[in-house]
Design an enzyme around this catalytic site. Structure first.
Site, PDB file in Angstrom:
ATOM      1  N   LYS A  23       1.647 -15.503   3.499  1.00 19.73           N
ATOM      2  CA  LYS A  23       1.909 -16.254   2.259  1.00 19.73           C
ATOM      3  C   LYS A  23       3.425 -16.384   2.131  1.00 19.73           C
ATOM      4  O   LYS A  23       4.018 -16.086   1.090  1.00 19.73           O
ATOM      5  CB  LYS A  23       1.282 -15.470   1.092  1.00 19.73           C
ATOM      6  CG  LYS A  23       1.089 -16.245  -0.172  1.00 19.73           C
ATOM      7  CD  LYS A  23      -0.067 -17.209  -0.140  1.00 19.73           C
ATOM      8  CE  LYS A  23      -0.006 -18.107  -1.356  1.00 19.73           C
ATOM      9  NZ  LYS A  23      -0.970 -19.201  -1.346  1.00 19.73           N
TER      10      LYS A  23
ATOM     11  N   TYR B 131       0.794  -1.224   0.000  1.00 15.72           N
ATOM     12  CA  TYR B 131       0.000   0.000   0.000  1.00 15.72           C
ATOM     13  C   TYR B 131       0.829   1.278   0.000  1.00 15.72           C
ATOM     14  O   TYR B 131       0.296   2.370   0.137  1.00 15.72           O
ATOM     15  CB  TYR B 131      -0.984  -0.015   1.180  1.00 15.72           C
ATOM     16  CG  TYR B 131      -2.201  -0.860   0.884  1.00 15.72           C
ATOM     17  CD1 TYR B 131      -2.072  -2.092   0.279  1.00 15.72           C
ATOM     18  CD2 TYR B 131      -3.476  -0.422   1.190  1.00 15.72           C
ATOM     19  CE1 TYR B 131      -3.178  -2.878  -0.007  1.00 15.72           C
ATOM     20  CE2 TYR B 131      -4.588  -1.197   0.913  1.00 15.72           C
ATOM     21  CZ  TYR B 131      -4.430  -2.417   0.316  1.00 15.72           C
ATOM     22  OH  TYR B 131      -5.525  -3.186   0.031  1.00 15.72           O
TER      23      TYR B 131
ATOM     24  N   ASP C  63      -6.905  -5.841   4.629  1.00 13.59           N
ATOM     25  CA  ASP C  63      -7.965  -5.117   3.924  1.00 13.59           C
ATOM     26  C   ASP C  63      -9.020  -6.118   3.437  1.00 13.59           C
ATOM     27  O   ASP C  63     -10.231  -5.942   3.646  1.00 13.59           O
ATOM     28  CB  ASP C  63      -7.321  -4.373   2.739  1.00 13.59           C
ATOM     29  CG  ASP C  63      -8.227  -3.309   2.167  1.00 13.59           C
ATOM     30  OD1 ASP C  63      -9.353  -3.137   2.666  1.00 13.59           O
ATOM     31  OD2 ASP C  63      -7.813  -2.633   1.208  1.00 13.59           O
TER      32      ASP C  63
ATOM     33  N   ASP D 131      -4.573 -18.679   2.221  1.00  9.10           N
ATOM     34  CA  ASP D 131      -5.633 -19.348   1.450  1.00  9.10           C
ATOM     35  C   ASP D 131      -6.337 -20.396   2.321  1.00  9.10           C
ATOM     36  O   ASP D 131      -7.574 -20.480   2.349  1.00  9.10           O
ATOM     37  CB  ASP D 131      -5.138 -19.936   0.126  1.00  9.10           C
ATOM     38  CG  ASP D 131      -3.672 -20.310   0.116  1.00  9.10           C
ATOM     39  OD1 ASP D 131      -2.998 -20.107   1.142  1.00  9.10           O
ATOM     40  OD2 ASP D 131      -3.191 -20.812  -0.905  1.00  9.10           O
TER      41      ASP D 131
END
Ligand code: NAI
Length: 340
Positions: free
Chosen positions: A172, A125, A230, A206
């Site tokens: 991740k 971001y 987010d 995931d």
């Protein structure tokens, strides 16, 4: 104690409607706050200011606390997000979103009570994007030891103070070995060195998403970097009734801006349809924050009065349309005030 000055940024779209409802309810609950109105987003442009005016940032720096409605970021080049700008300018590094089942808002799960803690200042971001050659663009994901460590410490401290027994980190790191690798390494280090009594779990995001929609009640505190936070915040909102019922806070070391998770909802703006509950719950978080940091019991009592009143309203089926009711924004506010 005297009234506290709180910066009010009504925002755009449904912002002014939900902000008006919240002001009315806080006034009726005799919450000891005095609003200092400032602008951000499209409404700031309409007042001849920039999208994120210096006056607004200065007011928050001065008063240390703000309640903010959603701000529209115009789509197109040259506009950086108002929200990202605000959080970065004031170093509000912890985004905190409590997600709870509400009586009177039936969903697939009962007893959801988790908190999403999102790193708010880096990751993808930063908006560091680059056109390498025509047809090839890149976006830079940034992780620093400083930011990963302080957000981990914030999450574990929150867990300790609120009596939560476990923090789960979504990541991740199997793919982003350096950035997400650093994030989980610092989280584990902070936990092992400073919070050994709190349970610790790492989940690849995931698999974490799948578990969340299978059984969100197994989670207590979810810790993650900016982009994941987010997305997961909205996913979690969906588990308890949608964006109309999830509050939030952006917290730094000495300042805090409270705001709902939802955006300016241009599709329903100006129609008296918006649910003011998310901003109202954010205001309750704000009152509790004032009580915690300044020891003002008047704020605590107003927070309890308001929460009890909106819980009663929901239990009495007094709800806005987004959660299966029939009331407009103003009518819901009146129903809460009636139950104060
Ligand atoms: P959104 O959250 O504004 O709307 C998504 C959907 O949820 C819409 O159908 C909307 O009607 C509904 N919704 C949202 N809040 C609601 C409420 N309180 N009551 C009833 N229904 C509600 O998200 P969207 O459409 O992606 O974004 C619209 C604008 O908001 C964009 O300009 C975006 O940049 C901005 N935004 C600002 C945020 C902030 O200021 N913190 C956060 C998210 C988006």
């Amino acid at each position: 104690m005297n009234d506290h000055d709180v910066v009010m940024i009504e925002g755009d779209g449904i912002g002014p409607e939900v902000a008006a409802a919240v002001r009315e309810i806080l006034a009726a609950a005799q919450a000891p706050v005095r609003w200092v109105t400032r602008y951000a987003g499209l409404s700031a442009l309409e007042h001849g200011q920039s999208l994120l005016p210096k006056e607004t940032l200065d007011a928050i720096r001065e008063h240390k606390i703000a309640l903010k409605g959603p701000c529209t970021t115009p789509v197109g080049e040259g506009f950086t997000s108002v929200n990202v700008g605000l959080r970065r300018s004031l170093d509000l590094y912890a985004a905190v979103r409590p997600v709870r089942s509400l009586r009177g808002v039936p969903t697939s799960f009962d007893g959801v009570d988790l908190v999403v803690v999102r790193e708010n200042t880096e990751g993808l971001y930063g908006g560091i994007e680059n056109e390498v050659v025509p047809g090839v663009v890149t976006s830079l994901k940034v992780a620093t030891v400083t930011a990963c460590t302080r957000i981990a410490r914030w999450a574990f401290l929150y867990a300790r103070r609120r009596g939560r027994s476990k923090v789960t980190v979504f990541h991740k790191a199997n793919i982003m070995k350096l950035t997400d690798g650093l994030f989980i390494r610092q989280a584990k280090k902070v936990r092992d060195e400073e919070f050994p009594e709190i349970g610790y779990e790492e989940l690849i995001i995931d698999a974490g998403c799948m578990r969340l929609v299978q059984d969100p009640t197994r989670f207590e505190v979810l810790l993650m970097e900016n982009l994941y936070g987010d997305l997961i915040s909205d996913l979690c909102a969906g588990l308890v009734g949608g964006l109309g019922v999830v509050p939030g806070a952006n917290i730094g070391d000495d300042m805090a801006v409270f705001e709902a998770v939802h955006g300016s909802a241009p599709d329903i703006a100006g129609e008296n349809k918006a649910n003011p509950l998310a901003l109202l719950m954010s205001a309750v978080m704000m009152l509790n924050h004032l009580a915690d940091t300044l020891g003002d019991e008047g704020c605590r009592q107003a927070a309890v009065r308001i929460k009890t009143a909106y819980d009663r309203a929901l239990a009495d089926e007094q709800k806005t349309r987004d959660i299966g009711g029939r009331l407009g924004t103003r009518e819901f506010a009146a129903a809460v005030i009636q139950r104060l």
